[in-house]
Design a protein around this motif. Structure first.
Motif, mmCIF file in Angstrom:
data_model
loop_
_atom_site.group_PDB
_atom_site.id
_atom_site.type_symbol
_atom_site.label_atom_id
_atom_site.label_comp_id
_atom_site.label_asym_id
_atom_site.label_seq_id
_atom_site.Cartn_x
_atom_site.Cartn_y
_atom_site.Cartn_z
ATOM 1 N N LEU A 174 17.435 67.590 12.133
ATOM 2 C CA LEU A 174 16.077 67.577 11.574
ATOM 3 C C LEU A 174 15.322 67.204 12.757
ATOM 4 O O LEU A 174 15.318 66.385 13.485
ATOM 5 C CB LEU A 174 15.877 66.666 10.536
ATOM 6 C CG LEU A 174 14.443 66.852 9.767
ATOM 7 C CD1 LEU A 174 13.998 68.076 9.233
ATOM 8 C CD2 LEU A 174 14.237 65.603 8.783
ATOM 9 N N VAL A 175 14.297 68.076 13.041
ATOM 10 C CA VAL A 175 13.172 67.679 14.085
ATOM 11 C C VAL A 175 11.741 67.480 13.108
ATOM 12 O O VAL A 175 11.248 68.134 12.962
ATOM 13 C CB VAL A 175 12.891 68.600 15.028
ATOM 14 C CG1 VAL A 175 11.786 68.368 16.224
ATOM 15 C CG2 VAL A 175 14.190 68.925 15.875
ATOM 16 N N TYR A 192 7.003 64.002 6.550
ATOM 17 C CA TYR A 192 7.916 62.865 5.985
ATOM 18 C C TYR A 192 9.276 63.414 5.161
ATOM 19 O O TYR A 192 8.945 64.378 4.479
ATOM 20 C CB TYR A 192 6.895 62.245 5.068
ATOM 21 C CG TYR A 192 5.778 61.398 5.489
ATOM 22 C CD1 TYR A 192 5.812 60.092 6.414
ATOM 23 C CD2 TYR A 192 4.430 62.273 5.888
ATOM 24 C CE1 TYR A 192 4.713 59.771 6.739
ATOM 25 C CE2 TYR A 192 3.588 61.764 6.307
ATOM 26 C CZ TYR A 192 3.508 60.157 7.072
ATOM 27 O OH TYR A 192 2.337 59.787 7.597
ATOM 28 N N VAL A 193 10.097 62.607 5.317
ATOM 29 C CA VAL A 193 11.388 62.620 4.470
ATOM 30 C C VAL A 193 11.828 61.317 3.946
ATOM 31 O O VAL A 193 11.902 60.307 4.408
ATOM 32 C CB VAL A 193 12.539 63.108 5.444
ATOM 33 C CG1 VAL A 193 13.917 63.218 4.692
ATOM 34 C CG2 VAL A 193 12.388 64.454 6.042
ATOM 35 N N PRO A 212 10.643 69.735 8.472
ATOM 36 C CA PRO A 212 10.033 69.753 7.172
ATOM 37 C C PRO A 212 9.006 70.733 6.864
ATOM 38 O O PRO A 212 8.647 71.020 5.553
ATOM 39 C CB PRO A 212 9.424 68.116 7.198
ATOM 40 C CG PRO A 212 10.303 67.646 8.334
ATOM 41 C CD PRO A 212 10.745 68.446 9.564
ATOM 42 N N GLY A 213 8.138 70.876 7.982
ATOM 43 C CA GLY A 213 6.897 71.849 7.621
ATOM 44 C C GLY A 213 7.186 73.267 7.757
ATOM 45 O O GLY A 213 6.223 74.024 7.682
ATOM 46 N N GLY A 271 0.562 66.202 3.702
ATOM 47 C CA GLY A 271 1.374 66.402 4.840
ATOM 48 C C GLY A 271 2.655 66.980 3.980
ATOM 49 O O GLY A 271 2.811 66.781 2.603
ATOM 50 N N PRO A 272 3.465 67.728 4.560
ATOM 51 C CA PRO A 272 4.791 67.954 4.115
ATOM 52 C C PRO A 272 5.728 66.592 3.813
ATOM 53 O O PRO A 272 6.016 66.050 4.653
ATOM 54 C CB PRO A 272 5.383 68.987 5.100
ATOM 55 C CG PRO A 272 4.816 68.769 6.149
ATOM 56 C CD PRO A 272 3.381 68.249 6.133
ATOM 57 N N VAL A 273 6.252 66.785 2.590
ATOM 58 C CA VAL A 273 7.039 65.773 2.276
ATOM 59 C C VAL A 273 8.432 66.413 1.668
ATOM 60 O O VAL A 273 8.340 67.358 0.891
ATOM 61 C CB VAL A 273 6.545 64.868 1.160
ATOM 62 C CG1 VAL A 273 7.402 63.779 0.652
ATOM 63 C CG2 VAL A 273 5.152 64.093 1.611
#
Length: 321
Positions: free
Chosen positions: A147-148, A154-155, A96-97, A29-31
Motif C-alpha cells: 500500500l502507498v 487513511y487505513v 487508498p484513493g 478523505g478516502p478511508v
C-alpha cells in the motif's frame, strides 16, 4: 496514514475503530476500514448488513498474491509469496484513493457513512482444528506491505485482541497504534505487554481510555500508563444504541465523544510517516519468516525476493494503472 486499534477483548476497540473511521470519512478523505479481528464485527459496527459484507480477503489469498506480484521477477509464483513478502520493482501497488484496482474492486464495499470496508473473513469449516487465524490476517499484512498511502488518506484496522499481532510483523505496518484500555488491571496489563513488545521496534503507541466512569478511573489509567494516555471516553448512550443495532449517525454522538475522536485524528495527523523505517522492517520480518518457516514451506530461499533497488514511499515509486 495507517492506524491500528488494539486492546483487550471487550475493551471496545471495534466500536472505536468504527467511530473513528466514520469520523475521518466525514471529513472527506478516502478511508479504508479493515476488520482483522477473529470476531469480525467491524462491518456491523459500520452499519453494514450481513449480506452486504465484501468478499473475505483471507479466503482469496492466491488471487490477491497473483495480482500483487505483477511482473516482479524475484517472485517465482503466487505460491512462493508469503504474508511478509515485500514489494519490488514490477510488483503492483495499491492506493487508498484509487478503488479501481482488482483488490479494492473485488474485496471491499462502501459502508453507509463512507468508509470502504475490507474483511479478513471468519474461520471456514475446513479451517476448524487445522488452521490458525494468522493464515487469514496474512492478507492484511500483504495489503499493507503493498500500500502507498498519501496525505489525507487513511487505513483503519481493527486488530485481534491482546498482543496476538506480535505473532507476525503486522504490528510494525502502522504509523500509529491506538491501544484501547479499560480502567482495570487487565486493561493496563495488555497495555504493558504491548508496550514492552513494541519498544524494540519503535512502534508508536497511544492509549485511549474507554468505559471511564469518572475522575478516579482517569487517575487510575494515568497512574499506570502515564503520558501514553491520550484521551478518555465515558459511557455514551448513543454508542450503546449503535451497539444494540438501533439507528445511529455521528450526529447522535455526544459532544465529548466527538471531541475525543478529533483528538485521535489530530494525534494521527501529527505522527511523522517514516517510509524508510517501514521498508527496513518489512525486509527484516520477511527474512525472519523465511528462516523460521517460509523457506521450508515453499521450497525456495525467500531472501531472494528482497529487491534492494526498491524504495518505499509515494514520491519514489510509480503506481501501475
Amino acid at each position: 496514514m495507517r492506524v491500528a486499534f488494539v486492546g483487550k477483548g471487550g475493551s471496545g476497540k471495534t466500536t472505536l475503530s468504527a467511530l473513528f473511521a466514520r469520523y475521518v470519512a466525514a471529513r472527506g478523505g478516502p478511508v479504508v476500514a479493515i476488520d482483522a479481528d477473529i470476531n469480525q464485527h467491524l462491518g456491523m459496527a459500520l452499519g453494514m448488513p450481513q449480506d452486504a459484507l465484501p468478499r473475505p480477503m483471507g479466503a482469496h489469498l492466491t488471487e490477491i498474491k497473483e495480482y500483487l506480484r505483477g511482473d516482479n521477477p524475484l517472485i517465482s509464483s503466487a505460491a512462493a509469496m508469503v504474508k511478509t513478502t515485500p514489494p519490488g520493482r514490477g510488483s503492483r501497488l495499491l492506493h487508498p484513493g484509487d478503488p479501481d484496482d482488482p483488490v479494492h474492486t473485488r474485496f471491499s464495499a462502501i459502508t453507509p457513512d463512507g468508509p470502504r470496508l475490507m474483511v479478513t473473513g471468519p474461520f471456514e469449516e475446513t479451517d476448524l482444528g487445522v488452521a490458525c487465524y494468522h493464515s487469514k490476517v496474512g492478507a492484511v499484512e500483504l495489503y499493507l506491505n503493498h500500500l502507498v498511502d498519501g496525505a489525507g488518506e487513511y487505513v483503519v484496522v481493527d486488530m485481534t485482541a491482546g498482543a496476538d499481532s506480535f505473532a507476525s510483523g503486522l504490528f510494525t505496518r502502522f504509523d500509529l497504534t491506538f491501544l484501547v484500555a479499560e480502567p482495570t488491571r487487565q486493561g493496563v496489563g495488555v497495555y504493558r505487554q504491548y508496550r514492552d513488545y513494541a519498544a524494540d521496534f519503535d512502534v508508536p503507541v497511544a492509549v485511549v481510555g474507554n468505559k471511564v466512569h469518572g475522575p478516579s478511573d482517569v487517575a487510575f489509567l494515568r497512574e499506570h500508563v502515564g503520558d501514553d494516555l491520550l484521551v478518555c471516553l465515558e459511557h455514551s448512550a448513543a454508542v450503546r444504541a449503535m451497539e444494540q443495532g438501533r439507528p445511529f449517525t455521528l450526529g447522535d454522538l455526544e459532544p465529548a465523544g466527538m471531541k475525543a475522536l478529533g483528538t485521535l485524528l489530530a494525534r494521527l495527523d501529527a505522527q511523522e510517516k517514516d517510509w524508510w523505517k517501514f521498508g527496513q522492517q518489512a525486509v527484516e520480518f520477511h527474512l525472519r519468516n523465511a528462516r523460521a518457516w517460509a523457506n521450508r514451506a515453499t521450497g525456495e530461499d525467500l531472501a531472494a525476493q528482497v529487491d534492494p533497488g526498491f524504495v518505499f514511499g509515494p514520491t519514489r515509486v510509480s503506481l501501475p494503472r
